[in-house]
Design a protein around this motif. Structure first.
Motif: not given
Length: 640
Positions: A136-138, A160, A261, A264
Protein backbone atom coordinates in the motif's frame (compact mmCIF):
# COMPACT_ATOMS: atom_id res chain seq x y z
CA UNK A 1 -7.60 15.04 -43.65
CA UNK A 2 -5.19 15.72 -46.52
CA UNK A 3 -5.95 13.58 -49.57
CA UNK A 4 -3.45 14.68 -52.21
CA UNK A 5 0.32 14.90 -52.36
CA UNK A 6 0.03 18.62 -53.05
CA UNK A 7 -2.08 19.19 -49.91
CA UNK A 8 0.42 17.30 -47.78
CA UNK A 9 3.29 19.24 -49.37
CA UNK A 10 1.63 22.49 -48.33
CA UNK A 11 1.04 21.17 -44.79
CA UNK A 12 4.70 20.25 -44.42
CA UNK A 13 5.70 23.91 -44.68
CA UNK A 14 4.86 24.03 -40.96
CA UNK A 15 6.92 20.95 -40.07
CA UNK A 16 10.35 20.89 -38.49
CA UNK A 17 12.30 19.49 -41.42
CA UNK A 18 15.17 17.67 -39.66
CA UNK A 19 12.68 15.79 -37.46
CA UNK A 20 10.57 15.03 -40.54
CA UNK A 21 13.58 13.71 -42.43
CA UNK A 22 14.50 11.36 -39.56
CA UNK A 23 10.92 10.06 -39.59
CA UNK A 24 11.18 9.59 -43.35
CA UNK A 25 14.15 7.25 -42.87
CA UNK A 26 11.87 4.92 -40.92
CA UNK A 27 8.96 5.39 -43.27
CA UNK A 28 10.89 4.73 -46.50
CA UNK A 29 13.91 2.73 -45.35
CA UNK A 30 16.15 5.16 -47.26
CA UNK A 31 19.04 6.87 -45.50
CA UNK A 32 19.80 9.52 -48.12
CA UNK A 33 17.42 11.81 -46.25
CA UNK A 34 20.42 12.39 -43.99
CA UNK A 35 22.72 13.97 -46.56
CA UNK A 36 25.62 15.89 -45.00
CA UNK A 37 24.75 19.03 -46.96
CA UNK A 38 21.27 18.97 -45.40
CA UNK A 39 22.57 18.80 -41.84
CA UNK A 40 20.81 21.60 -39.95
CA UNK A 41 22.64 24.49 -38.33
CA UNK A 42 20.87 26.02 -35.35
CA UNK A 43 21.14 29.38 -33.65
CA UNK A 44 20.53 28.64 -29.93
CA UNK A 45 18.63 31.92 -29.56
CA UNK A 46 16.45 31.62 -32.67
CA UNK A 47 13.04 30.10 -33.32
CA UNK A 48 14.64 26.96 -34.74
CA UNK A 49 15.73 27.91 -38.27
CA UNK A 50 17.69 25.05 -39.81
CA UNK A 51 19.92 26.75 -42.34
CA UNK A 52 18.75 24.45 -45.18
CA UNK A 53 18.34 26.48 -48.40
CA UNK A 54 14.72 27.10 -49.38
CA UNK A 55 15.07 25.37 -52.76
CA UNK A 56 16.31 22.23 -51.01
CA UNK A 57 13.51 22.48 -48.46
CA UNK A 58 10.96 22.43 -51.27
CA UNK A 59 12.50 19.24 -52.71
CA UNK A 60 12.47 17.59 -49.29
CA UNK A 61 8.83 18.48 -48.67
CA UNK A 62 7.74 17.17 -52.08
CA UNK A 63 9.49 13.85 -51.63
CA UNK A 64 8.23 13.51 -48.04
CA UNK A 65 4.66 14.31 -49.12
CA UNK A 66 4.77 11.47 -51.65
CA UNK A 67 6.01 9.01 -48.98
CA UNK A 68 3.42 10.14 -46.43
CA UNK A 69 0.62 9.90 -49.00
CA UNK A 70 1.64 6.30 -49.77
CA UNK A 71 1.80 5.46 -46.05
CA UNK A 72 -1.66 6.89 -45.39
CA UNK A 73 -2.92 4.77 -48.29
CA UNK A 74 -1.66 1.66 -46.51
CA UNK A 75 2.02 1.24 -47.32
CA UNK A 76 3.78 -0.09 -44.18
CA UNK A 77 6.83 1.46 -42.55
CA UNK A 78 9.97 0.18 -44.26
CA UNK A 79 12.29 0.54 -41.25
CA UNK A 80 10.33 0.84 -37.99
CA UNK A 81 13.40 -0.29 -36.01
CA UNK A 82 16.56 1.23 -37.51
CA UNK A 83 19.86 -0.57 -36.90
CA UNK A 84 22.17 1.15 -34.44
CA UNK A 85 24.38 2.75 -37.08
CA UNK A 86 21.36 4.33 -38.79
CA UNK A 87 19.90 5.45 -35.48
CA UNK A 88 23.19 7.13 -34.66
CA UNK A 89 23.11 8.99 -37.98
CA UNK A 90 19.52 10.10 -37.37
CA UNK A 91 20.42 11.27 -33.89
CA UNK A 92 23.41 13.31 -35.06
CA UNK A 93 21.44 14.69 -38.00
CA UNK A 94 18.44 16.04 -36.08
CA UNK A 95 20.78 17.65 -33.53
CA UNK A 96 22.99 19.15 -36.21
CA UNK A 97 26.11 17.85 -34.45
CA UNK A 98 27.63 14.55 -33.31
CA UNK A 99 25.99 13.19 -30.16
CA UNK A 100 27.89 10.91 -27.75
CA UNK A 101 27.48 7.15 -28.08
CA UNK A 102 25.83 6.91 -24.66
CA UNK A 103 22.64 8.45 -26.04
CA UNK A 104 21.86 5.51 -28.33
CA UNK A 105 20.16 3.28 -25.76
CA UNK A 106 18.41 6.32 -24.29
CA UNK A 107 17.01 7.21 -27.70
CA UNK A 108 15.98 3.62 -28.42
CA UNK A 109 14.00 3.76 -25.18
CA UNK A 110 12.48 7.18 -25.89
CA UNK A 111 11.43 6.05 -29.38
CA UNK A 112 10.12 2.79 -27.90
CA UNK A 113 11.93 0.86 -30.63
CA UNK A 114 11.95 -2.34 -28.59
CA UNK A 115 8.19 -2.51 -28.13
CA UNK A 116 7.93 -0.94 -24.71
CA UNK A 117 9.61 1.73 -22.62
CA UNK A 118 11.80 1.14 -19.58
CA UNK A 119 9.50 3.57 -17.77
CA UNK A 120 6.59 1.12 -17.90
CA UNK A 121 6.34 -1.18 -14.87
CA UNK A 122 7.37 -4.77 -15.53
CA UNK A 123 5.73 -6.98 -12.91
CA UNK A 124 5.38 -10.11 -15.02
CA UNK A 125 5.34 -13.19 -12.79
CA UNK A 126 2.32 -14.28 -10.73
CA UNK A 127 4.51 -14.12 -7.60
CA UNK A 128 5.48 -10.51 -8.28
CA UNK A 129 1.92 -9.51 -9.05
CA UNK A 130 0.71 -11.10 -5.83
CA UNK A 131 3.44 -9.37 -3.81
CA UNK A 132 2.57 -6.03 -5.47
CA UNK A 133 -1.07 -6.38 -4.43
CA UNK A 134 -0.01 -6.74 -0.79
CA UNK A 135 1.68 -3.33 -0.79
CA UNK A 136 0.00 0.00 0.00
CA UNK A 137 1.52 3.31 -1.10
CA UNK A 138 0.55 6.80 0.01
CA UNK A 139 1.30 9.54 -2.54
CA UNK A 140 1.44 13.14 -1.31
CA UNK A 141 0.33 15.51 -4.06
CA UNK A 142 -1.92 15.25 -7.12
CA UNK A 143 0.11 17.44 -9.44
CA UNK A 144 2.16 16.33 -12.41
CA UNK A 145 4.38 13.93 -10.44
CA UNK A 146 1.62 12.59 -8.21
CA UNK A 147 -0.61 11.72 -11.15
CA UNK A 148 2.32 10.10 -12.90
CA UNK A 149 3.01 8.00 -9.81
CA UNK A 150 -0.63 6.94 -9.70
CA UNK A 151 -0.54 5.87 -13.34
CA UNK A 152 2.56 3.73 -12.88
CA UNK A 153 1.35 2.17 -9.63
CA UNK A 154 -1.92 1.29 -11.34
CA UNK A 155 -0.01 -0.36 -14.17
CA UNK A 156 2.13 -2.27 -11.65
CA UNK A 157 -0.93 -3.45 -9.71
CA UNK A 158 0.19 -1.73 -6.48
CA UNK A 159 -2.66 -0.34 -4.32
CA UNK A 160 -2.27 3.37 -3.58
CA UNK A 161 -3.96 6.51 -2.37
CA UNK A 162 -3.15 10.09 -3.35
CA UNK A 163 -3.70 12.96 -0.92
CA UNK A 164 -3.76 16.61 -2.00
CA UNK A 165 -4.43 19.84 -0.11
CA UNK A 166 -6.18 21.37 -3.13
CA UNK A 167 -9.70 20.86 -4.43
CA UNK A 168 -8.55 19.47 -7.79
CA UNK A 169 -5.60 17.90 -9.57
CA UNK A 170 -2.86 19.87 -11.29
CA UNK A 171 -0.57 21.03 -8.47
CA UNK A 172 1.27 24.17 -9.52
CA UNK A 173 -1.02 24.54 -12.55
CA UNK A 174 -4.03 24.58 -10.23
CA UNK A 175 -2.50 26.98 -7.71
CA UNK A 176 -0.75 29.50 -9.96
CA UNK A 177 -3.48 31.29 -11.84
CA UNK A 178 -1.98 34.77 -12.17
CA UNK A 179 -2.44 36.67 -15.46
CA UNK A 180 -0.05 35.46 -18.13
CA UNK A 181 0.94 32.28 -16.29
CA UNK A 182 2.36 29.76 -18.75
CA UNK A 183 5.02 27.08 -19.04
CA UNK A 184 8.55 28.11 -20.04
CA UNK A 185 9.46 24.76 -21.52
CA UNK A 186 8.20 23.77 -24.98
CA UNK A 187 5.00 21.79 -24.53
CA UNK A 188 5.98 19.04 -26.93
CA UNK A 189 8.58 18.21 -24.28
CA UNK A 190 6.65 19.41 -21.23
CA UNK A 191 4.16 16.55 -21.39
CA UNK A 192 4.29 12.90 -20.45
CA UNK A 193 6.36 10.93 -22.97
CA UNK A 194 3.61 8.30 -23.15
CA UNK A 195 0.79 10.88 -23.41
CA UNK A 196 1.78 13.34 -26.14
CA UNK A 197 -0.69 16.04 -27.05
CA UNK A 198 -0.51 16.66 -30.78
CA UNK A 199 -3.03 19.46 -30.47
CA UNK A 200 -1.25 21.86 -28.10
CA UNK A 201 -2.65 25.25 -29.17
CA UNK A 202 0.62 27.08 -28.45
CA UNK A 203 4.28 26.12 -28.23
CA UNK A 204 4.32 27.25 -24.57
CA UNK A 205 0.86 26.74 -23.17
CA UNK A 206 -0.90 29.03 -20.70
CA UNK A 207 -2.01 27.73 -17.31
CA UNK A 208 -5.64 26.87 -18.18
CA UNK A 209 -4.50 24.63 -21.07
CA UNK A 210 -1.98 22.83 -18.87
CA UNK A 211 -4.55 22.32 -16.13
CA UNK A 212 -6.94 20.83 -18.68
CA UNK A 213 -4.18 18.45 -19.84
CA UNK A 214 -3.64 17.10 -16.33
CA UNK A 215 -7.37 16.93 -15.64
CA UNK A 216 -7.70 14.90 -18.83
CA UNK A 217 -4.91 12.57 -17.69
CA UNK A 218 -6.63 12.02 -14.34
CA UNK A 219 -9.86 11.16 -16.16
CA UNK A 220 -8.25 8.88 -18.75
CA UNK A 221 -6.50 6.80 -16.09
CA UNK A 222 -9.44 6.94 -13.65
CA UNK A 223 -7.27 8.39 -10.90
CA UNK A 224 -9.85 10.49 -9.05
CA UNK A 225 -11.21 7.45 -7.24
CA UNK A 226 -7.78 7.16 -5.60
CA UNK A 227 -7.50 10.83 -4.54
CA UNK A 228 -8.49 12.56 -1.30
CA UNK A 229 -8.81 16.26 -2.06
CA UNK A 230 -8.65 19.13 0.44
CA UNK A 231 -6.69 16.92 2.79
CA UNK A 232 -3.37 17.70 4.43
CA UNK A 233 -0.71 15.20 5.35
CA UNK A 234 0.45 16.52 8.73
CA UNK A 235 2.88 13.82 9.82
CA UNK A 236 4.61 10.67 8.66
CA UNK A 237 5.93 8.38 11.37
CA UNK A 238 7.81 5.15 10.68
CA UNK A 239 6.77 2.18 12.84
CA UNK A 240 10.00 0.22 13.40
CA UNK A 241 8.16 -2.78 14.76
CA UNK A 242 5.74 -3.26 11.89
CA UNK A 243 7.75 -1.63 9.07
CA UNK A 244 4.96 0.70 7.98
CA UNK A 245 4.45 4.44 7.79
CA UNK A 246 1.72 5.84 10.04
CA UNK A 247 0.38 8.86 8.19
CA UNK A 248 -1.69 11.52 9.93
CA UNK A 249 -4.18 13.15 7.55
CA UNK A 250 -6.31 16.21 8.29
CA UNK A 251 -9.50 16.64 6.28
CA UNK A 252 -11.39 19.75 5.27
CA UNK A 253 -13.57 19.36 8.36
CA UNK A 254 -10.53 19.54 10.63
CA UNK A 255 -10.75 15.93 11.72
CA UNK A 256 -7.60 13.82 11.66
CA UNK A 257 -7.16 10.22 10.67
CA UNK A 258 -4.17 7.89 10.73
CA UNK A 259 -3.67 5.61 7.73
CA UNK A 260 -0.87 3.10 7.22
CA UNK A 261 1.27 2.57 4.15
CA UNK A 262 4.24 0.38 3.31
CA UNK A 263 5.79 3.25 1.36
CA UNK A 264 5.27 6.99 0.98
CA UNK A 265 6.00 9.02 -2.15
CA UNK A 266 6.14 12.81 -1.79
CA UNK A 267 5.26 14.50 -5.08
CA UNK A 268 4.95 18.10 -3.94
CA UNK A 269 7.60 19.86 -6.02
CA UNK A 270 10.08 22.55 -5.03
CA UNK A 271 8.08 25.64 -6.03
CA UNK A 272 4.96 25.26 -3.94
CA UNK A 273 5.43 27.52 -0.90
CA UNK A 274 5.41 31.28 -1.63
CA UNK A 275 8.37 33.24 -0.30
CA UNK A 276 7.87 36.75 1.02
CA UNK A 277 10.81 39.15 1.28
CA UNK A 278 12.45 39.98 4.58
CA UNK A 279 11.50 43.66 4.58
CA UNK A 280 10.59 45.84 7.54
CA UNK A 281 6.87 46.57 7.67
CA UNK A 282 5.78 43.44 5.83
CA UNK A 283 2.04 43.10 6.38
CA UNK A 284 1.41 46.76 7.24
CA UNK A 285 0.21 47.84 3.79
CA UNK A 286 -3.44 48.93 4.10
CA UNK A 287 -4.60 47.97 0.62
CA UNK A 288 -4.85 44.51 -0.97
CA UNK A 289 -1.46 42.75 -0.82
CA UNK A 290 -0.84 39.26 -2.18
CA UNK A 291 1.74 36.92 -3.68
CA UNK A 292 1.52 36.03 -7.37
CA UNK A 293 1.05 32.35 -6.43
CA UNK A 294 -2.04 33.37 -4.41
CA UNK A 295 -3.49 35.81 -6.91
CA UNK A 296 -6.52 37.78 -5.72
CA UNK A 297 -8.88 37.58 -8.68
CA UNK A 298 -11.41 39.56 -6.65
CA UNK A 299 -9.12 42.62 -6.76
CA UNK A 300 -9.76 44.75 -9.83
CA UNK A 301 -6.49 46.39 -10.94
CA UNK A 302 -8.02 48.61 -13.60
CA UNK A 303 -7.20 52.25 -12.96
CA UNK A 304 -5.24 51.42 -9.79
CA UNK A 305 -1.75 52.33 -8.70
CA UNK A 306 0.07 49.03 -8.37
CA UNK A 307 3.44 48.11 -6.87
CA UNK A 308 5.16 44.87 -7.85
CA UNK A 309 8.11 43.67 -5.77
CA UNK A 310 10.32 41.24 -7.69
CA UNK A 311 11.28 40.63 -11.31
CA UNK A 312 11.57 36.84 -11.42
CA UNK A 313 9.86 34.40 -13.73
CA UNK A 314 6.30 35.04 -12.49
CA UNK A 315 6.60 38.83 -12.62
CA UNK A 316 8.09 38.51 -16.10
CA UNK A 317 4.80 36.93 -17.13
CA UNK A 318 2.18 38.94 -15.24
CA UNK A 319 3.63 42.46 -15.45
CA UNK A 320 3.07 42.74 -19.24
CA UNK A 321 -0.48 41.47 -18.74
CA UNK A 322 -1.54 44.00 -16.10
CA UNK A 323 0.48 47.02 -17.30
CA UNK A 324 -2.06 48.20 -19.93
CA UNK A 325 -4.93 48.22 -17.41
CA UNK A 326 -3.43 49.89 -14.35
CA UNK A 327 -3.17 53.63 -13.81
CA UNK A 328 0.46 53.31 -12.83
CA UNK A 329 2.78 50.39 -12.19
CA UNK A 330 5.98 50.59 -10.15
CA UNK A 331 8.22 47.52 -10.44
CA UNK A 332 10.92 47.07 -7.79
CA UNK A 333 13.89 45.06 -8.94
CA UNK A 334 16.67 43.70 -6.73
CA UNK A 335 18.46 41.77 -9.47
CA UNK A 336 17.46 41.56 -13.14
CA UNK A 337 16.94 38.16 -14.78
CA UNK A 338 18.65 37.00 -17.92
CA UNK A 339 16.17 36.63 -20.76
CA UNK A 340 16.70 34.28 -23.68
CA UNK A 341 15.07 35.46 -26.93
CA UNK A 342 12.27 33.07 -27.90
CA UNK A 343 10.23 34.87 -30.58
CA UNK A 344 7.51 32.20 -30.67
CA UNK A 345 6.93 32.19 -26.89
CA UNK A 346 3.31 33.33 -27.28
CA UNK A 347 2.68 31.97 -30.78
CA UNK A 348 0.15 29.35 -31.84
CA UNK A 349 1.32 25.98 -33.10
CA UNK A 350 0.60 26.01 -36.86
CA UNK A 351 -2.12 23.65 -38.01
CA UNK A 352 0.30 21.93 -40.37
CA UNK A 353 2.58 21.08 -37.44
CA UNK A 354 -0.34 19.58 -35.52
CA UNK A 355 -1.29 17.45 -38.54
CA UNK A 356 2.28 16.22 -38.99
CA UNK A 357 2.60 15.32 -35.32
CA UNK A 358 -0.61 13.30 -35.51
CA UNK A 359 -0.20 11.53 -38.86
CA UNK A 360 3.52 10.96 -39.50
CA UNK A 361 4.90 8.05 -37.45
CA UNK A 362 7.93 8.91 -35.29
CA UNK A 363 7.87 12.57 -36.26
CA UNK A 364 6.65 13.53 -32.79
CA UNK A 365 9.44 11.48 -31.18
CA UNK A 366 12.17 13.03 -33.31
CA UNK A 367 10.78 16.52 -32.78
CA UNK A 368 10.73 15.90 -29.02
CA UNK A 369 14.30 14.62 -29.11
CA UNK A 370 15.45 17.67 -31.07
CA UNK A 371 13.87 19.93 -28.43
CA UNK A 372 15.43 17.81 -25.70
CA UNK A 373 18.89 18.17 -27.18
CA UNK A 374 18.76 21.83 -28.21
CA UNK A 375 17.23 23.14 -24.99
CA UNK A 376 19.06 20.92 -22.51
CA UNK A 377 22.09 18.80 -23.30
CA UNK A 378 23.20 20.83 -26.30
CA UNK A 379 22.90 24.02 -24.27
CA UNK A 380 24.95 22.85 -21.27
CA UNK A 381 28.42 23.75 -22.60
CA UNK A 382 27.38 27.39 -22.65
CA UNK A 383 26.95 27.48 -18.85
CA UNK A 384 29.92 25.29 -17.93
CA UNK A 385 32.65 27.05 -15.96
CA UNK A 386 36.12 27.17 -17.48
CA UNK A 387 38.77 27.13 -14.70
CA UNK A 388 41.10 29.10 -16.99
CA UNK A 389 38.54 31.83 -17.67
CA UNK A 390 39.85 35.28 -16.73
CA UNK A 391 37.27 37.46 -18.44
CA UNK A 392 35.64 38.71 -15.24
CA UNK A 393 32.67 37.68 -13.05
CA UNK A 394 30.07 38.46 -15.73
CA UNK A 395 30.72 35.11 -17.42
CA UNK A 396 32.26 31.75 -16.57
CA UNK A 397 33.76 30.82 -19.96
CA UNK A 398 34.25 32.04 -23.48
CA UNK A 399 31.05 30.33 -24.67
CA UNK A 400 29.16 31.78 -21.71
CA UNK A 401 30.45 35.26 -22.57
CA UNK A 402 29.30 34.78 -26.17
CA UNK A 403 25.83 33.78 -24.99
CA UNK A 404 25.80 36.81 -22.71
CA UNK A 405 26.63 39.13 -25.60
CA UNK A 406 23.87 37.60 -27.74
CA UNK A 407 21.33 38.21 -24.97
CA UNK A 408 22.54 41.78 -24.42
CA UNK A 409 22.32 42.43 -28.16
CA UNK A 410 18.68 41.34 -28.04
CA UNK A 411 18.04 43.71 -25.11
CA UNK A 412 19.77 46.59 -26.92
CA UNK A 413 17.80 46.03 -30.10
CA UNK A 414 14.53 46.23 -28.14
CA UNK A 415 15.66 49.32 -26.21
CA UNK A 416 16.90 51.52 -29.05
CA UNK A 417 14.31 54.12 -28.02
CA UNK A 418 15.03 53.72 -24.28
CA UNK A 419 18.79 53.19 -23.86
CA UNK A 420 18.49 54.36 -20.23
CA UNK A 421 16.85 51.01 -19.38
CA UNK A 422 19.65 48.83 -20.76
CA UNK A 423 21.97 49.06 -17.72
CA UNK A 424 19.04 48.38 -15.40
CA UNK A 425 17.92 45.20 -17.15
CA UNK A 426 21.38 43.75 -17.84
CA UNK A 427 22.48 41.32 -15.09
CA UNK A 428 26.01 41.49 -13.70
CA UNK A 429 26.13 37.75 -12.96
CA UNK A 430 26.83 34.98 -15.52
CA UNK A 431 24.00 33.74 -17.71
CA UNK A 432 22.91 30.44 -16.15
CA UNK A 433 23.76 31.62 -12.64
CA UNK A 434 20.06 32.10 -11.91
CA UNK A 435 16.90 30.97 -13.62
CA UNK A 436 16.70 32.50 -17.07
CA UNK A 437 13.34 33.59 -18.47
CA UNK A 438 12.03 33.44 -22.02
CA UNK A 439 11.65 36.70 -23.88
CA UNK A 440 9.54 37.58 -26.89
CA UNK A 441 9.69 41.32 -26.32
CA UNK A 442 6.68 41.85 -24.04
CA UNK A 443 8.69 42.44 -20.84
CA UNK A 444 10.78 45.31 -22.13
CA UNK A 445 7.78 46.68 -24.00
CA UNK A 446 5.94 46.83 -20.68
CA UNK A 447 8.84 48.56 -18.92
CA UNK A 448 8.93 51.18 -21.69
CA UNK A 449 5.29 52.17 -21.15
CA UNK A 450 4.61 55.72 -19.91
CA UNK A 451 2.68 54.35 -16.93
CA UNK A 452 5.45 51.95 -15.78
CA UNK A 453 8.56 52.70 -13.71
CA UNK A 454 11.39 50.27 -12.97
CA UNK A 455 13.01 51.07 -9.61
CA UNK A 456 16.36 49.53 -8.67
CA UNK A 457 16.89 51.43 -5.41
CA UNK A 458 16.84 49.09 -2.40
CA UNK A 459 13.55 48.88 -0.51
CA UNK A 460 13.95 50.14 3.06
CA UNK A 461 10.48 49.31 4.38
CA UNK A 462 6.85 48.75 3.54
CA UNK A 463 4.36 51.29 4.89
CA UNK A 464 0.56 51.44 5.11
CA UNK A 465 0.61 53.56 1.93
CA UNK A 466 3.32 51.86 -0.13
CA UNK A 467 7.08 51.39 -0.21
CA UNK A 468 9.98 53.53 1.02
CA UNK A 469 13.37 53.07 -0.64
CA UNK A 470 16.85 53.61 0.83
CA UNK A 471 17.02 57.13 -0.64
CA UNK A 472 14.00 58.10 1.49
CA UNK A 473 11.46 58.27 -1.32
CA UNK A 474 8.00 56.84 -0.69
CA UNK A 475 6.06 55.21 -3.53
CA UNK A 476 2.34 55.11 -2.81
CA UNK A 477 -0.01 52.51 -4.26
CA UNK A 478 -3.49 51.01 -4.05
CA UNK A 479 -2.38 47.37 -4.50
CA UNK A 480 0.85 45.56 -3.61
CA UNK A 481 1.86 42.35 -5.41
CA UNK A 482 4.79 40.14 -4.41
CA UNK A 483 6.55 38.39 -7.28
CA UNK A 484 9.23 37.08 -4.94
CA UNK A 485 9.34 33.39 -5.74
CA UNK A 486 9.17 30.35 -3.51
CA UNK A 487 10.84 28.67 -0.54
CA UNK A 488 12.56 26.29 -2.92
CA UNK A 489 15.34 25.03 -0.64
CA UNK A 490 13.00 24.47 2.32
CA UNK A 491 12.05 20.95 1.23
CA UNK A 492 8.91 19.37 2.73
CA UNK A 493 8.66 22.29 5.17
CA UNK A 494 4.94 21.67 5.75
CA UNK A 495 5.44 18.04 6.74
CA UNK A 496 6.72 16.46 9.96
CA UNK A 497 8.60 13.26 9.15
CA UNK A 498 9.78 10.84 11.85
CA UNK A 499 11.97 8.01 10.60
CA UNK A 500 13.73 5.08 12.18
CA UNK A 501 13.93 5.44 15.97
CA UNK A 502 11.85 8.64 15.85
CA UNK A 503 14.55 10.50 13.95
CA UNK A 504 13.27 13.84 12.56
CA UNK A 505 13.96 14.45 8.87
CA UNK A 506 14.30 18.22 9.16
CA UNK A 507 16.59 17.98 12.19
CA UNK A 508 18.68 15.46 10.26
CA UNK A 509 18.96 17.85 7.34
CA UNK A 510 19.68 20.82 9.57
CA UNK A 511 18.43 23.15 6.86
CA UNK A 512 20.61 21.47 4.22
CA UNK A 513 18.33 19.00 2.43
CA UNK A 514 19.99 16.07 0.66
CA UNK A 515 18.89 12.75 -0.78
CA UNK A 516 20.33 9.88 -2.79
CA UNK A 517 19.45 10.60 -6.43
CA UNK A 518 17.03 13.14 -4.97
CA UNK A 519 14.81 10.19 -4.04
CA UNK A 520 15.83 8.16 -0.94
CA UNK A 521 17.12 8.95 2.55
CA UNK A 522 19.17 6.97 5.10
CA UNK A 523 17.20 6.37 8.26
CA UNK A 524 13.86 6.88 6.49
CA UNK A 525 12.92 3.52 4.97
CA UNK A 526 10.53 3.36 2.04
CA UNK A 527 10.32 7.16 1.83
CA UNK A 528 10.68 8.38 -1.75
CA UNK A 529 10.77 11.99 -2.91
CA UNK A 530 10.12 13.22 -6.45
CA UNK A 531 11.72 16.53 -7.50
CA UNK A 532 13.76 16.24 -4.33
CA UNK A 533 17.10 17.84 -3.47
CA UNK A 534 19.45 18.35 -6.42
CA UNK A 535 16.99 17.37 -9.14
CA UNK A 536 16.15 20.80 -10.53
CA UNK A 537 17.15 21.73 -14.08
CA UNK A 538 18.65 25.15 -14.81
CA UNK A 539 19.01 25.47 -18.57
CA UNK A 540 15.38 24.73 -19.34
CA UNK A 541 14.68 21.08 -19.97
CA UNK A 542 11.50 19.40 -18.85
CA UNK A 543 11.01 18.51 -15.20
CA UNK A 544 8.50 15.93 -16.44
CA UNK A 545 11.47 14.01 -17.83
CA UNK A 546 13.02 13.95 -14.35
CA UNK A 547 9.75 12.87 -12.76
CA UNK A 548 9.34 10.00 -15.22
CA UNK A 549 12.85 8.81 -14.37
CA UNK A 550 12.24 9.13 -10.63
CA UNK A 551 8.92 7.29 -10.75
CA UNK A 552 10.51 4.49 -12.80
CA UNK A 553 13.12 4.17 -10.04
CA UNK A 554 10.52 4.23 -7.26
CA UNK A 555 8.41 1.54 -8.93
CA UNK A 556 11.65 -0.40 -9.34
CA UNK A 557 12.26 -0.06 -5.61
CA UNK A 558 8.80 -1.46 -4.86
CA UNK A 559 9.56 -4.29 -7.26
CA UNK A 560 12.80 -4.96 -5.38
CA UNK A 561 10.86 -5.17 -2.11
CA UNK A 562 8.39 -7.56 -3.73
CA UNK A 563 11.13 -9.74 -5.26
CA UNK A 564 13.22 -10.03 -2.10
CA UNK A 565 10.42 -10.21 0.43
CA UNK A 566 12.01 -7.28 2.26
CA UNK A 567 9.75 -4.98 4.24
CA UNK A 568 12.01 -1.94 4.19
CA UNK A 569 14.84 -0.39 2.18
CA UNK A 570 17.00 2.65 2.69
CA UNK A 571 20.22 3.82 1.04
CA UNK A 572 23.53 2.96 2.66
CA UNK A 573 25.08 5.96 4.37
CA UNK A 574 28.36 5.71 2.45
CA UNK A 575 26.50 5.53 -0.88
CA UNK A 576 24.43 8.56 0.08
CA UNK A 577 27.50 10.53 1.24
CA UNK A 578 29.55 9.73 -1.86
CA UNK A 579 26.67 10.71 -4.16
CA UNK A 580 26.27 14.07 -2.43
CA UNK A 581 30.03 14.68 -2.47
CA UNK A 582 30.04 14.21 -6.25
CA UNK A 583 26.99 16.46 -6.64
CA UNK A 584 28.58 19.28 -4.65
CA UNK A 585 31.85 18.96 -6.51
CA UNK A 586 30.09 19.02 -9.88
CA UNK A 587 27.75 21.92 -9.04
CA UNK A 588 30.78 24.11 -8.34
CA UNK A 589 31.71 23.76 -12.00
CA UNK A 590 28.63 25.48 -13.42
CA UNK A 591 27.47 29.07 -13.68
CA UNK A 592 24.89 28.52 -10.94
CA UNK A 593 27.65 27.30 -8.59
CA UNK A 594 29.72 30.44 -9.09
CA UNK A 595 30.68 32.10 -5.78
CA UNK A 596 29.69 35.43 -7.36
CA UNK A 597 26.03 34.38 -7.62
CA UNK A 598 23.33 34.19 -4.96
CA UNK A 599 20.02 32.63 -5.98
CA UNK A 600 17.23 30.34 -4.86
CA UNK A 601 19.34 27.49 -6.19
CA UNK A 602 21.43 27.85 -3.02
CA UNK A 603 20.30 27.25 0.54
CA UNK A 604 21.12 29.29 3.64
CA UNK A 605 24.60 27.78 3.74
CA UNK A 606 25.41 28.79 0.17
CA UNK A 607 25.26 25.18 -1.01
CA UNK A 608 23.49 24.44 -4.30
CA UNK A 609 20.71 22.26 -2.89
CA UNK A 610 18.40 22.41 -5.92
CA UNK A 611 20.26 21.59 -9.08
CA UNK A 612 21.34 18.46 -10.94
CA UNK A 613 24.90 19.14 -12.09
CA UNK A 614 25.21 16.40 -14.71
CA UNK A 615 23.52 15.70 -18.03
CA UNK A 616 19.91 14.57 -18.20
CA UNK A 617 21.20 11.36 -19.78
CA UNK A 618 23.08 10.70 -16.52
CA UNK A 619 19.88 10.89 -14.48
CA UNK A 620 18.10 8.68 -16.99
CA UNK A 621 20.84 6.08 -16.66
CA UNK A 622 21.20 6.34 -12.87
CA UNK A 623 17.48 5.75 -12.36
CA UNK A 624 16.96 2.79 -14.71
CA UNK A 625 16.54 0.57 -11.64
CA UNK A 626 17.76 0.57 -8.03
CA UNK A 627 21.04 -1.24 -7.46
CA UNK A 628 20.43 -3.62 -4.52
CA UNK A 629 24.04 -3.05 -3.44
CA UNK A 630 23.20 0.62 -2.76
CA UNK A 631 20.56 -0.33 -0.18
CA UNK A 632 20.03 -1.93 3.17
CA UNK A 633 17.14 -4.37 2.73
CA UNK A 634 15.39 -5.44 5.91
CA UNK A 635 13.03 -8.36 6.38
CA UNK A 636 9.81 -7.88 8.32
CA UNK A 637 10.18 -8.33 12.08
CA UNK A 638 8.43 -11.14 13.86
CA UNK A 639 5.66 -9.71 16.03
CA UNK A 640 4.87 -11.77 19.12
Amino acid sequence: MAETVEQIEEILKDAHLPALMCAMVQMTGETDWLRPEWTPTYNPLSRGDTGIPEAEQAKIRKRAAEAIHAHLAGKPLAMPTPPTDVLRRQMDFVAGAPIPEQYVDFLEDELVLKGRSSKEPHFETPELKAAARRLKVLVVGAGMSGLLTGIRLSQAGVPFEIVDKNADVGGTWFENAYPGCRVDNANHMYSYSFEPNHAWPQHFSPQPVLLDYFRGIAAKYDLRKHIRFETLVEQLAWDDTRSVWRCTLKGKDGKTEVVEANAVVTAVGQLNRPRFPDIEGLGTFEGPAFHSAEWRHDVDLKGKRVIVIGTGASAYQFVPEIAPDVAHLTVFQRSPPWALPVPHYHEDVPEGMKWTLEHVPYYDKWYRFQLFWMTTEGFLPMVKSDPKWNGGPGAVSGENAMLREMAIASFAQQLQDRPDLLPKVTPAYPLGGKRAVLDNGVWLAALKRDNVDLVTEKIERITPKGVVTADGREYEADVLIYGTGFQASNFLSFLKVKGRGGRDLHETWGGDARAYLGITHPGFPNLFTIYGPNTNIVVNGSIIFFSECAVRYIVGALKLLAETGAAAMEPKKDVYDEFNRKVDEANAGWAWGSPHVSSWYKNQFGRVSQNWPFGLIDYWRATLAPNPDDYVLEKAKEVA
